[in-house]
Design a protein around this motif. Structure first.
Motif, PDB file in Angstrom:
ATOM      1  N   PHE A  49     -53.994   0.384  34.331  1.00 42.00           N
ATOM      2  CA  PHE A  49     -54.250   2.358  34.098  1.00 42.00           C
ATOM      3  C   PHE A  49     -53.445   2.447  34.171  1.00 42.00           C
ATOM      4  O   PHE A  49     -53.000   2.493  35.676  1.00 42.00           O
ATOM      5  CB  PHE A  49     -55.540   2.542  33.659  1.00 42.00           C
ATOM      6  CG  PHE A  49     -56.364   2.164  32.990  1.00 42.00           C
ATOM      7  CD1 PHE A  49     -56.190   2.236  31.605  1.00 42.00           C
ATOM      8  CD2 PHE A  49     -57.528   1.257  33.308  1.00 42.00           C
ATOM      9  CE1 PHE A  49     -56.885   1.920  30.387  1.00 42.00           C
ATOM     10  CE2 PHE A  49     -58.635   0.686  32.175  1.00 42.00           C
ATOM     11  CZ  PHE A  49     -58.279   1.112  31.105  1.00 42.00           C
ATOM     12  N   ARG A  50     -52.443   3.541  34.071  1.00 37.80           N
ATOM     13  CA  ARG A  50     -51.374   4.384  34.269  1.00 37.80           C
ATOM     14  C   ARG A  50     -52.012   5.259  35.335  1.00 37.80           C
ATOM     15  O   ARG A  50     -53.019   6.500  34.926  1.00 37.80           O
ATOM     16  CB  ARG A  50     -50.255   5.150  33.478  1.00 37.80           C
ATOM     17  CG  ARG A  50     -49.589   6.101  34.114  1.00 37.80           C
ATOM     18  CD  ARG A  50     -48.186   5.973  33.249  1.00 37.80           C
ATOM     19  NE  ARG A  50     -47.485   7.402  34.028  1.00 37.80           N
ATOM     20  CZ  ARG A  50     -46.202   8.235  33.265  1.00 37.80           C
ATOM     21  NH1 ARG A  50     -46.484   7.637  31.973  1.00 37.80           N
ATOM     22  NH2 ARG A  50     -45.694   8.965  33.791  1.00 37.80           N
TER      23      ARG A  50
ATOM     24  N   ASN B  96     -54.244   8.330  36.362  1.00 38.67           N
ATOM     25  CA  ASN B  96     -54.036  10.091  36.867  1.00 38.67           C
ATOM     26  C   ASN B  96     -54.596  10.849  37.744  1.00 38.67           C
ATOM     27  O   ASN B  96     -55.306   9.945  38.712  1.00 38.67           O
ATOM     28  CB  ASN B  96     -55.526  10.423  35.798  1.00 38.67           C
ATOM     29  CG  ASN B  96     -55.609  11.962  35.071  1.00 38.67           C
ATOM     30  OD1 ASN B  96     -54.938  12.752  35.931  1.00 38.67           O
ATOM     31  ND2 ASN B  96     -55.937  12.186  33.884  1.00 38.67           N
TER      32      ASN B  96
ATOM     33  N   THR C 149     -59.592   5.992  39.065  1.00 33.01           N
ATOM     34  CA  THR C 149     -59.751   5.063  38.243  1.00 33.01           C
ATOM     35  C   THR C 149     -60.707   4.103  37.982  1.00 33.01           C
ATOM     36  O   THR C 149     -61.711   4.399  37.019  1.00 33.01           O
ATOM     37  CB  THR C 149     -58.516   4.199  37.342  1.00 33.01           C
ATOM     38  OG1 THR C 149     -57.370   5.312  37.048  1.00 33.01           O
ATOM     39  CG2 THR C 149     -58.954   4.167  35.495  1.00 33.01           C
TER      40      THR C 149
ATOM     41  N   SER D 190     -55.981   4.779  27.495  1.00 32.13           N
ATOM     42  CA  SER D 190     -54.705   4.760  28.481  1.00 32.13           C
ATOM     43  C   SER D 190     -53.551   4.483  25.960  1.00 32.13           C
ATOM     44  O   SER D 190     -53.957   3.602  26.119  1.00 32.13           O
ATOM     45  CB  SER D 190     -54.460   3.745  28.954  1.00 32.13           C
ATOM     46  OG  SER D 190     -53.262   3.809  29.056  1.00 32.13           O
TER      47      SER D 190
ATOM     48  N   PRO E 120     -46.716   4.376  28.509  1.00 31.65           N
ATOM     49  CA  PRO E 120     -48.312   4.369  28.996  1.00 31.65           C
ATOM     50  C   PRO E 120     -48.435   6.047  29.062  1.00 31.65           C
ATOM     51  O   PRO E 120     -48.288   6.199  29.983  1.00 31.65           O
ATOM     52  CB  PRO E 120     -49.244   3.437  28.900  1.00 31.65           C
ATOM     53  CG  PRO E 120     -48.124   2.494  29.754  1.00 31.65           C
ATOM     54  CD  PRO E 120     -46.642   2.804  29.399  1.00 31.65           C
TER      55      PRO E 120
ATOM     56  N   VAL F 145     -54.467   7.790  32.275  1.00 29.22           N
ATOM     57  CA  VAL F 145     -55.777   7.422  31.987  1.00 29.22           C
ATOM     58  C   VAL F 145     -56.373   8.947  31.682  1.00 29.22           C
ATOM     59  O   VAL F 145     -56.063   9.416  32.886  1.00 29.22           O
ATOM     60  CB  VAL F 145     -56.381   6.481  32.656  1.00 29.22           C
ATOM     61  CG1 VAL F 145     -56.287   6.984  34.264  1.00 29.22           C
ATOM     62  CG2 VAL F 145     -57.501   5.782  32.195  1.00 29.22           C
TER      63      VAL F 145
END
Length: 172
Positions: free
Chosen positions: A119-120, A122, A127, A142, A150, A153
């Motif tokens: 996931f990108r 945040n 995460t 996402s 993307p 998240v």
């Protein structure tokens, strides 16, 4: 498409789904940049597709998914474990929804760390920790944003269908 009888023969099931996706690829026009997909193709129990399948099948699936995204079709694989989907297919999937994973052993926790890294980030939360503390109805999301990148998240909530389950009365 209900495929409960096809599922009994996994290689045949995988071939039929790949053929169906290939037909969509061949028959749909290019869509360009869209705010949202024209169609979503959801494949449940994706582990049945990729278990025991050969490299050629996986490469062809990757190629078809890449082409379908240009045609406005989103392919969504549903599975209990992210490792059920090969990495070279997983990297072409645009949207991710991750429910709380089962992680009780060191090997399972290692897999959750790998999933968290997909996931990108945040900056508002960690995460990995968010994944391990999700409760019923919560998920990490996402989605693809501007310029096909993307989005970071986010935590989200999934609501069950708000409909009646049962036999419909004559008046209804």
């Amino acid at each position: 498409l209900e495929a409960k009888f096809l599922v009994r023969n996994r290689p045949f099931y995988a071939s039929v789904l790949l053929w169906l996706l290939s037909e969509l690829c061949e028959s749909l026009p290019e869509a360009g940049e869209l705010d949202s997909p024209k169609m979503a193709f959801i494949i449940d129990e994706a582990n049945l597709l990729f278990r025991d399948n050969n490299r050629v099948f996986i490469e062809k699936t990757e190629q078809v998914i890449r082409k379908l995204s240009k045609k406005g079709v989103s392919v969504i694989f549903c599975t209990q474990k992210m490792q059920d989907i090969p990495d070279n297919v997983l990297r072409h999937l645009e949207n991710r929804i991750q429910h709380s994973p089962y992680a009780y052993t060191p090997a399972q926790l290692k897999e959750v760390r790998r999933v968290a890294s997909l996931f990108r980030k945040n900056p508002a939360f960690d995460t990995f920790e968010a994944l391990t503390t999700l409760t019923s109805g919560e998920a990490l999301l996402s989605l693809i944003g501007e310029n096909n990148l993307p989005c970071p998240v986010e935590k989200g909530y999934l609501l069950p269908p708000q409909s009646y389950m049962g036999r419909v009365s004559d008046t209804d």
